[in-house]
Write a protein that holds these residues in place. Structure first.
Motif, PDB file in Angstrom:
ATOM      1  N   TYR A  51      36.678  20.743  20.578  1.00 46.74           N
ATOM      2  CA  TYR A  51      35.461  21.347  20.038  1.00 46.74           C
ATOM      3  C   TYR A  51      34.235  20.698  20.668  1.00 46.74           C
ATOM      4  O   TYR A  51      33.995  19.510  20.519  1.00 46.74           O
ATOM      5  CB  TYR A  51      35.421  21.194  18.517  1.00 46.74           C
ATOM      6  N   PRO A  53      30.250  21.703  20.717  1.00 47.83           N
ATOM      7  CA  PRO A  53      29.256  22.672  20.252  1.00 47.83           C
ATOM      8  C   PRO A  53      28.351  23.218  21.356  1.00 47.83           C
ATOM      9  O   PRO A  53      27.739  24.266  21.189  1.00 47.83           O
ATOM     10  CB  PRO A  53      28.458  21.911  19.194  1.00 47.83           C
ATOM     11  N   GLN A  57      29.734  28.084  20.310  1.00 45.30           N
ATOM     12  CA  GLN A  57      28.828  28.090  19.172  1.00 45.30           C
ATOM     13  C   GLN A  57      29.597  28.454  17.905  1.00 45.30           C
ATOM     14  O   GLN A  57      29.615  29.615  17.487  1.00 45.30           O
ATOM     15  CB  GLN A  57      27.662  29.064  19.393  1.00 45.30           C
TER      16      GLN A  57
END
Length: 120
Positions: A51, A53, A57
């Motif tokens: 993950y 960001p 998104q």
């Protein structure tokens, strides 16, 4: 994502029911296909780099669910899915029977011989 779970479970009957629901709700089939492409891309990014960001998104909880789902596929599987969905989206655009194109594309995804990354 229900659609990706049906692919992971190699359940083409469930995929046909999903298409029926999408059609019944009047949802644009090309948009559905594009959203699937976005979802597959997110799975691939999470599979490759975890993950991040900046790359995907998503909320952390959503990313965690995708990470679990990504475990069902190899990177090669996800790349093949992306190729099949890209062709399906193009076929939907030019076909007099866009529903059939989506059904065929999704069934193809369920029939891909997965490259299992985990030991069974």
């Amino acid at each position: 994502n229900v659609t990706v779970r049906a692919i992971a479970e190699e359940n083409p009957a469930q995929l046909l029911r999903i298409v029926e629901e999408v059609v019944a709700r009047g949802y644009d089939l090309r948009n559905f296909c594009r959203e699937m492409l976005t979802h597959i891309r997110a799975l691939l990014v999470i599979k490759i780099s975890g993950y991040d960001p900046e790359l995907v998104q998503l909320q952390p909880s959503e990313a965690e669910q995708l990470a679990q789902l990504a475990d069902a596929f190899s990177e090669q599987d996800l790349i093949r899915f992306f190729s099949i969905l890209t062709k399906t989206e193009q076929d939907i655009r030019v076909s007099p029977q866009p529903r059939f194109q989506l059904e065929i594309g999704l069934v193809k995804l369920a029939q891909v011989d997965f490259i299992r990354t985990a030991v069974d």
